[in-house]
Design a protein around this motif. Structure first.
Motif, PDB file in Angstrom:
ATOM      1  N   LYS A   1       0.817  -1.214   0.000  1.00 30.68           N
ATOM      2  CA  LYS A   1       0.000   0.000   0.000  1.00 30.68           C
ATOM      3  C   LYS A   1       0.851   1.265   0.000  1.00 30.68           C
ATOM      4  N   GLY A   2       2.168   1.110   0.106  1.00 32.84           N
ATOM      5  CA  GLY A   2       3.050   2.268   0.134  1.00 32.84           C
ATOM      6  C   GLY A   2       3.232   2.850   1.524  1.00 32.84           C
ATOM      7  N   GLU A   3       2.774   2.138   2.536  1.00 33.29           N
ATOM      8  CA  GLU A   3       2.913   2.607   3.914  1.00 33.29           C
ATOM      9  C   GLU A   3       4.307   2.286   4.443  1.00 33.29           C
ATOM     10  N   GLU A   4       4.759   3.084   5.400  1.00 33.47           N
ATOM     11  CA  GLU A   4       6.022   2.807   6.072  1.00 33.47           C
ATOM     12  C   GLU A   4       5.743   1.871   7.241  1.00 33.47           C
ATOM     13  N   VAL A   5       6.642   0.928   7.471  1.00 30.23           N
ATOM     14  CA  VAL A   5       6.509  -0.007   8.585  1.00 30.23           C
ATOM     15  C   VAL A   5       7.614   0.309   9.585  1.00 30.23           C
ATOM     16  N   LYS A   6       7.223   0.674  10.796  1.00 34.04           N
ATOM     17  CA  LYS A   6       8.173   1.036  11.839  1.00 34.04           C
ATOM     18  C   LYS A   6       8.139  -0.020  12.934  1.00 34.04           C
ATOM     19  N   LEU A   7       9.269  -0.665  13.169  1.00 28.32           N
ATOM     20  CA  LEU A   7       9.383  -1.665  14.219  1.00 28.32           C
ATOM     21  C   LEU A   7      10.375  -1.138  15.249  1.00 28.32           C
ATOM     22  N   PHE A   8       9.855  -0.703  16.379  1.00 28.15           N
ATOM     23  CA  PHE A   8      10.674  -0.081  17.408  1.00 28.15           C
ATOM     24  C   PHE A   8      11.813  -1.019  17.812  1.00 28.15           C
ATOM     25  N   GLY A   9      13.006  -0.474  17.849  1.00 28.72           N
ATOM     26  CA  GLY A   9      14.181  -1.232  18.237  1.00 28.72           C
ATOM     27  C   GLY A   9      14.829  -1.981  17.092  1.00 28.72           C
TER      28      GLY A   9
ATOM     29  N   THR B   1      18.967   2.396  18.089  1.00 31.82           N
ATOM     30  CA  THR B   1      19.190   1.401  19.140  1.00 31.82           C
ATOM     31  C   THR B   1      19.899   0.165  18.587  1.00 31.82           C
ATOM     32  N   LEU B   2      19.401  -0.381  17.485  1.00 34.84           N
ATOM     33  CA  LEU B   2      20.003  -1.562  16.889  1.00 34.84           C
ATOM     34  C   LEU B   2      21.396  -1.255  16.367  1.00 34.84           C
ATOM     35  N   ARG B   3      21.556  -0.118  15.722  1.00 34.66           N
ATOM     36  CA  ARG B   3      22.860   0.270  15.176  1.00 34.66           C
ATOM     37  C   ARG B   3      23.909   0.345  16.283  1.00 34.66           C
ATOM     38  N   LYS B   4      23.544   0.962  17.412  1.00 33.71           N
ATOM     39  CA  LYS B   4      24.480   1.061  18.542  1.00 33.71           C
ATOM     40  C   LYS B   4      24.832  -0.318  19.080  1.00 33.71           C
ATOM     41  N   LEU B   5      23.820  -1.183  19.222  1.00 36.35           N
ATOM     42  CA  LEU B   5      24.044  -2.532  19.724  1.00 36.35           C
ATOM     43  C   LEU B   5      24.987  -3.309  18.813  1.00 36.35           C
ATOM     44  N   LEU B   6      24.742  -3.249  17.504  1.00 36.33           N
ATOM     45  CA  LEU B   6      25.590  -3.962  16.551  1.00 36.33           C
ATOM     46  C   LEU B   6      27.023  -3.449  16.575  1.00 36.33           C
TER      47      LEU B   6
ATOM     48  N   GLN C   1      28.523  -2.068  19.145  1.00 37.14           N
ATOM     49  CA  GLN C   1      29.129  -2.515  20.401  1.00 37.14           C
ATOM     50  C   GLN C   1      29.574  -3.968  20.278  1.00 37.14           C
ATOM     51  N   LEU C   2      28.738  -4.794  19.670  1.00 36.04           N
ATOM     52  CA  LEU C   2      29.076  -6.209  19.510  1.00 36.04           C
ATOM     53  C   LEU C   2      30.289  -6.395  18.609  1.00 36.04           C
ATOM     54  N   SER C   3      30.336  -5.641  17.504  1.00 37.79           N
ATOM     55  CA  SER C   3      31.450  -5.798  16.564  1.00 37.79           C
ATOM     56  C   SER C   3      32.754  -5.260  17.126  1.00 37.79           C
ATOM     57  N   CYS C   4      32.663  -4.348  18.108  1.00 40.32           N
ATOM     58  CA  CYS C   4      33.872  -3.791  18.710  1.00 40.32           C
ATOM     59  C   CYS C   4      34.265  -4.547  19.981  1.00 40.32           C
ATOM     60  N   GLY C   5      33.439  -5.531  20.363  1.00 38.11           N
ATOM     61  CA  GLY C   5      33.746  -6.320  21.543  1.00 38.11           C
ATOM     62  C   GLY C   5      33.548  -5.606  22.865  1.00 38.11           C
ATOM     63  N   VAL C   6      32.681  -4.589  22.900  1.00 39.41           N
ATOM     64  CA  VAL C   6      32.475  -3.839  24.148  1.00 39.41           C
ATOM     65  C   VAL C   6      31.084  -4.092  24.719  1.00 39.41           C
ATOM     66  N   HIS C   7      30.411  -5.132  24.225  1.00 38.68           N
ATOM     67  CA  HIS C   7      29.064  -5.438  24.739  1.00 38.68           C
ATOM     68  C   HIS C   7      29.150  -5.839  26.209  1.00 38.68           C
ATOM     69  N   GLY C   8      28.348  -5.195  27.019  1.00 41.71           N
ATOM     70  CA  GLY C   8      28.307  -5.503  28.438  1.00 41.71           C
ATOM     71  C   GLY C   8      29.397  -4.815  29.238  1.00 41.71           C
ATOM     72  N   ALA C   9      30.203  -3.992  28.605  1.00 45.65           N
ATOM     73  CA  ALA C   9      31.286  -3.313  29.326  1.00 45.65           C
ATOM     74  C   ALA C   9      30.807  -2.039  29.950  1.00 45.65           C
TER      75      ALA C   9
END
Length: 102
Positions: A41-49, A87-92, A94-102
């Protein structure tokens, strides 16, 4: 590389929510069907997070076949665009830089 499939998602729903397998699969199928209908329908789909899906028009253009060098016309078409949430971009990152949970 592993893939997350509809069947795996249904299995997660079954385990985490406690739905029976056929109902979990129906839920997952319906979820993706609703996303598809909205995009049609041409609508945007927004999925939080996760991010935003949208449809955009690409104009017709000329391209070149790399093997033959021949010019080829690529017709106008619609494409699905996905933009990750902050949010997802920051998480990814952090994971790729090995600082997740630091």
């Amino acid at each position: 590389m592993k893939s997350l499939t509809k069947a795996k998602l249904a299995s997660y729903v079954e385990d985490e929510v406690g739905l029976e397998a056929p109902l979990a699969m129906a839920l997952v199928e319906h979820f993706f069907e609703e996303i598809t209908v909205a995009l049609e329908k041409g609508e945007e789909v927004k999925l939080f997070g996760l991010g935003n899906f949208s449809v955009r028009q690409k104009n017709a253009r000329m391209a070149r076949n790399p093997r033959s060098g021949e010019s080829v016309k690529i017709p106008a078409r619609k494409v699905v665009n996905f933009q990750t949430s902050t949010t997802l971009r920051k998480l990814l990152n952090q994971l790729s830089c090995g600082v997740h949970g630091a």
